[in-house]
Design a protein around this motif. Structure first.
Motif, PDB file in Angstrom:
ATOM      1  N   LYS A   1       0.834  -1.206   0.000  1.00  0.00           N
ATOM      2  CA  LYS A   1       0.000   0.000   0.000  1.00  0.00           C
ATOM      3  C   LYS A   1       0.868   1.255   0.000  1.00  0.00           C
ATOM      4  O   LYS A   1       0.616   2.215  -0.734  1.00  0.00           O
ATOM      5  CB  LYS A   1      -0.923  -0.015   1.218  1.00  0.00           C
ATOM      6  CG  LYS A   1      -1.880   1.161   1.286  1.00  0.00           C
ATOM      7  CD  LYS A   1      -2.792   1.042   2.488  1.00  0.00           C
ATOM      8  CE  LYS A   1      -3.744   2.239   2.587  1.00  0.00           C
ATOM      9  NZ  LYS A   1      -4.628   2.141   3.790  1.00  0.00           N
ATOM     10  N   ASN A   2       1.904   1.277   0.841  1.00  0.00           N
ATOM     11  CA  ASN A   2       2.787   2.439   0.924  1.00  0.00           C
ATOM     12  C   ASN A   2       3.651   2.603  -0.323  1.00  0.00           C
ATOM     13  O   ASN A   2       3.969   3.726  -0.723  1.00  0.00           O
ATOM     14  CB  ASN A   2       3.695   2.317   2.153  1.00  0.00           C
ATOM     15  CG  ASN A   2       3.013   2.703   3.442  1.00  0.00           C
ATOM     16  OD1 ASN A   2       3.034   3.858   3.856  1.00  0.00           O
ATOM     17  ND2 ASN A   2       2.362   1.735   4.082  1.00  0.00           N
ATOM     18  N   ALA A   3       4.034   1.481  -0.929  1.00  0.00           N
ATOM     19  CA  ALA A   3       4.910   1.542  -2.100  1.00  0.00           C
ATOM     20  C   ALA A   3       4.132   1.670  -3.403  1.00  0.00           C
ATOM     21  O   ALA A   3       4.734   1.874  -4.461  1.00  0.00           O
ATOM     22  CB  ALA A   3       5.781   0.289  -2.149  1.00  0.00           C
ATOM     23  N   LYS A   4       2.805   1.509  -3.294  1.00  0.00           N
ATOM     24  CA  LYS A   4       1.929   1.597  -4.467  1.00  0.00           C
ATOM     25  C   LYS A   4       2.291   0.537  -5.523  1.00  0.00           C
ATOM     26  O   LYS A   4       2.393   0.819  -6.725  1.00  0.00           O
ATOM     27  CB  LYS A   4       1.967   3.005  -5.074  1.00  0.00           C
ATOM     28  CG  LYS A   4       1.410   4.086  -4.147  1.00  0.00           C
ATOM     29  CD  LYS A   4       1.422   5.451  -4.796  1.00  0.00           C
ATOM     30  CE  LYS A   4       0.693   6.478  -3.944  1.00  0.00           C
ATOM     31  NZ  LYS A   4       1.229   6.620  -2.587  1.00  0.00           N
ATOM     32  N   VAL A   5       2.486  -0.696  -5.026  1.00  0.00           N
ATOM     33  CA  VAL A   5       2.714  -1.838  -5.907  1.00  0.00           C
ATOM     34  C   VAL A   5       1.870  -2.990  -5.388  1.00  0.00           C
ATOM     35  O   VAL A   5       1.240  -2.905  -4.335  1.00  0.00           O
ATOM     36  CB  VAL A   5       4.210  -2.257  -5.931  1.00  0.00           C
ATOM     37  CG1 VAL A   5       5.067  -1.154  -6.523  1.00  0.00           C
ATOM     38  CG2 VAL A   5       4.704  -2.626  -4.537  1.00  0.00           C
ATOM     39  N   SER A   6       1.863  -4.099  -6.113  1.00  0.00           N
ATOM     40  CA  SER A   6       1.071  -5.256  -5.685  1.00  0.00           C
ATOM     41  C   SER A   6       1.770  -6.008  -4.554  1.00  0.00           C
ATOM     42  O   SER A   6       2.991  -5.930  -4.389  1.00  0.00           O
ATOM     43  CB  SER A   6       0.850  -6.202  -6.858  1.00  0.00           C
ATOM     44  OG  SER A   6       2.078  -6.798  -7.245  1.00  0.00           O
TER      45      SER A   6
ATOM     46  N   GLU B   1      15.357  -0.996 -10.330  1.00  0.00           N
ATOM     47  CA  GLU B   1      16.120  -0.933  -9.083  1.00  0.00           C
ATOM     48  C   GLU B   1      15.538   0.100  -8.138  1.00  0.00           C
ATOM     49  O   GLU B   1      15.566  -0.068  -6.916  1.00  0.00           O
ATOM     50  CB  GLU B   1      17.598  -0.615  -9.384  1.00  0.00           C
ATOM     51  CG  GLU B   1      18.359  -1.739 -10.045  1.00  0.00           C
ATOM     52  CD  GLU B   1      18.394  -2.995  -9.196  1.00  0.00           C
ATOM     53  OE1 GLU B   1      18.567  -2.870  -7.955  1.00  0.00           O
ATOM     54  OE2 GLU B   1      18.247  -4.094  -9.756  1.00  0.00           O
ATOM     55  N   GLU B   2      14.976   1.143  -8.710  1.00  0.00           N
ATOM     56  CA  GLU B   2      14.358   2.194  -7.890  1.00  0.00           C
ATOM     57  C   GLU B   2      13.177   1.630  -7.104  1.00  0.00           C
ATOM     58  O   GLU B   2      13.005   1.915  -5.918  1.00  0.00           O
ATOM     59  CB  GLU B   2      13.905   3.346  -8.792  1.00  0.00           C
ATOM     60  CG  GLU B   2      13.288   4.507  -8.012  1.00  0.00           C
ATOM     61  CD  GLU B   2      12.825   5.634  -8.924  1.00  0.00           C
ATOM     62  OE1 GLU B   2      12.257   6.604  -8.385  1.00  0.00           O
ATOM     63  OE2 GLU B   2      13.019   5.540 -10.151  1.00  0.00           O
ATOM     64  N   THR B   3      12.360   0.807  -7.786  1.00  0.00           N
ATOM     65  CA  THR B   3      11.202   0.211  -7.118  1.00  0.00           C
ATOM     66  C   THR B   3      11.653  -0.761  -6.035  1.00  0.00           C
ATOM     67  O   THR B   3      11.098  -0.783  -4.926  1.00  0.00           O
ATOM     68  CB  THR B   3      10.315  -0.520  -8.142  1.00  0.00           C
ATOM     69  OG1 THR B   3       9.859   0.412  -9.109  1.00  0.00           O
ATOM     70  CG2 THR B   3       9.121  -1.183  -7.462  1.00  0.00           C
ATOM     71  N   LYS B   4      12.678  -1.572  -6.338  1.00  0.00           N
ATOM     72  CA  LYS B   4      13.200  -2.506  -5.345  1.00  0.00           C
ATOM     73  C   LYS B   4      13.691  -1.767  -4.099  1.00  0.00           C
ATOM     74  O   LYS B   4      13.380  -2.151  -2.969  1.00  0.00           O
ATOM     75  CB  LYS B   4      14.352  -3.321  -5.946  1.00  0.00           C
ATOM     76  CG  LYS B   4      13.931  -4.381  -6.930  1.00  0.00           C
ATOM     77  CD  LYS B   4      15.168  -5.158  -7.404  1.00  0.00           C
ATOM     78  CE  LYS B   4      14.792  -6.204  -8.451  1.00  0.00           C
ATOM     79  NZ  LYS B   4      15.981  -6.944  -8.925  1.00  0.00           N
ATOM     80  N   SER B   5      14.461  -0.706  -4.336  1.00  0.00           N
ATOM     81  CA  SER B   5      15.009   0.064  -3.215  1.00  0.00           C
ATOM     82  C   SER B   5      13.903   0.686  -2.383  1.00  0.00           C
ATOM     83  O   SER B   5      13.976   0.723  -1.145  1.00  0.00           O
ATOM     84  CB  SER B   5      15.950   1.159  -3.736  1.00  0.00           C
ATOM     85  OG  SER B   5      17.046   0.594  -4.413  1.00  0.00           O
ATOM     86  N   LYS B   6      12.855   1.169  -3.061  1.00  0.00           N
ATOM     87  CA  LYS B   6      11.731   1.794  -2.370  1.00  0.00           C
ATOM     88  C   LYS B   6      11.020   0.782  -1.481  1.00  0.00           C
ATOM     89  O   LYS B   6      10.684   1.082  -0.322  1.00  0.00           O
ATOM     90  CB  LYS B   6      10.773   2.383  -3.399  1.00  0.00           C
ATOM     91  CG  LYS B   6       9.588   3.135  -2.785  1.00  0.00           C
ATOM     92  CD  LYS B   6       8.715   3.704  -3.888  1.00  0.00           C
ATOM     93  CE  LYS B   6       7.527   4.464  -3.295  1.00  0.00           C
ATOM     94  NZ  LYS B   6       6.643   4.998  -4.362  1.00  0.00           N
ATOM     95  N   ILE B   7      10.804  -0.427  -2.002  1.00  0.00           N
ATOM     96  CA  ILE B   7      10.123  -1.464  -1.232  1.00  0.00           C
ATOM     97  C   ILE B   7      10.941  -1.857  -0.010  1.00  0.00           C
ATOM     98  O   ILE B   7      10.412  -1.983   1.105  1.00  0.00           O
ATOM     99  CB  ILE B   7       9.848  -2.698  -2.128  1.00  0.00           C
ATOM    100  CG1 ILE B   7       8.772  -2.359  -3.176  1.00  0.00           C
ATOM    101  CG2 ILE B   7       9.418  -3.902  -1.290  1.00  0.00           C
ATOM    102  CD1 ILE B   7       8.612  -3.415  -4.244  1.00  0.00           C
TER     103      ILE B   7
END
Length: 346
Positions: A9-14, A32-38
């Motif tokens: 929910k916080n990362a806006k991904v599934s 990599e940006e999404t991975k780091s964010k999660i």
């Protein structure tokens, strides 16, 4: 308790994307940006994977399983007169303390997360880069490093080693005390091994030899021949030194194996040891006492170092957190190859 759904929910991904990222699914195709964010959100929310939770629950339940980490293949280790007794000391002390389930991790074996599960501690032999230790120590700091001479020593773990500087100077000072100024050197290249391969690092015996000769004002006599720590290369390098036409009065070989090869080359040229050239080497392998002439060499307490590394590991397993470094003394074993008996006779 934070859930995968909270992170998604916080990362806006599934939720499935979060799960695959946190479980290091290599088949997942995200930036990599999404991975780091999660990962960052998971850390902020205090989320722990099932594996980490399981580890925390069991961290005080010792399994009796220890891993030995080595850069050598099994065949290389069996034929290595230095690392074999080191390994034997480790295994003997483990067995004496009830550790019979021993896992061996050999580089460049890829460490999967499951490969180090349920292991009480690690004994790391030789110059293995700190990135390997950090990989192994991600959730377990019960790590003892034995016979490390690389450049990345950290205060995070335990170390058992000897003083290369002092040990090498013992040999060189002995040759100098016998009246030798013209001292040559043959040695090998040291390598530091990592998850990505190996790189050459500082060979301390060679550096101490250069410093010693400079301190004594003997720079004109410096001769350095480098190859591998083997009888074959000791033989080859000695042949090269002879063919170059600059025979020294004395030779310091960085290992007994190299000295044995060098002596063979000298004898083929009808040169006498120690009458024509004195020889001193390093390690004191069993063969050195039974050569003719018997080899003068610096004794390294290999098996004892292996045993002590296990004792430190057991202290770690029992809860000691303060890292310790143990420096073993070395001993110059004076035999006939240096010519000390000739000087005494005179």
């Amino acid at each position: 308790m934070t859930t995968i759904r909270d992170i998604a929910k916080n990362a806006k991904v599934s939720s499935s994307t979060v799960s695959r990222v946190l479980n290091k699914d290599s088949t997942l195709s995200v930036s990599e940006e999404t991975k780091s964010k999660i990962i960052m959100i998971a850390d902020e929310l205090g989320y722990q994977t099932m594996r980490k939770r399981k580890y925390k629950e069991q961290k005080n339940k010792h399994t009796g399983k220890v891993a030995i980490v080595s850069f050598q293949t099994q065949l290389e280790e069996q034929n290595d007169p230095y690392f074999l007794p080191l390994r034997q000391g480790i295994e003997e002390e483990l067995a004496a303390n009830g550790f019979h389930d021993i896992q061996t991790i050999r580089l460049p074996q890829v460490f999967t997360e499951t490969s180090v599960d349920n292991i009480d501690g690690f004994v790391v032999m030789g110059n293995i880069h700190i990135d390997v230790l950090r990989k192994l120590g991600a959730e377990n700091n019960n790590i003892v490093y034995v016979n490390y001479s690389g450049s990345s020593q950290t205060q995070e773990f335990d170390f058992v080693h000897f003083d290369f500087n002092k040990a090498t100077r013992q040999a060189l000072m002995h040759l100098a005390s016998l009246g030798h100024n013209d001292i040559g050197f043959i040695g090998g290249a040291e390598h530091e091994y990592s998850l990505l391969g190996s790189r050459e690092c500082l060979e301390q015996r060679r550096e101490v030899y250069k410093d010693f000769m400079k301190e004594k004002g003997l720079t004109e006599y410096i001769q350095i021949y480098s190859g591998y720590f083997s009888m074959a290369d000791g033989y080859r390098l000695m042949k090269k030194m002879i063919s170059d036409g600059r025979m020294p009065e004395a030779l310091f070989a960085a290992s007994d194996s190299m000295a044995i090869g060098a002596i063979r080359a000298l004898r083929e040229m009808s040169l006498r040891i120690p009458e024509d050239i004195a020889v001193v080497s390093f390690n004191d392998v069993e063969t050195s006492a039974y050569m003719t002439p018997a080899l003068t060499t610096v004794k390294v307490h290999k098996k004892e170092m292996g045993k002590r590394s296990v004792q430190l590991l057991l202290e770690r397993v029992k809860g000691r957190n303060i890292p310790l470094t143990i420096t073993y003394p070395t001993e110059l074993i004076v035999r006939e190859s240096c010519g000390h008996h000739i000087k005494k006779a005179k």
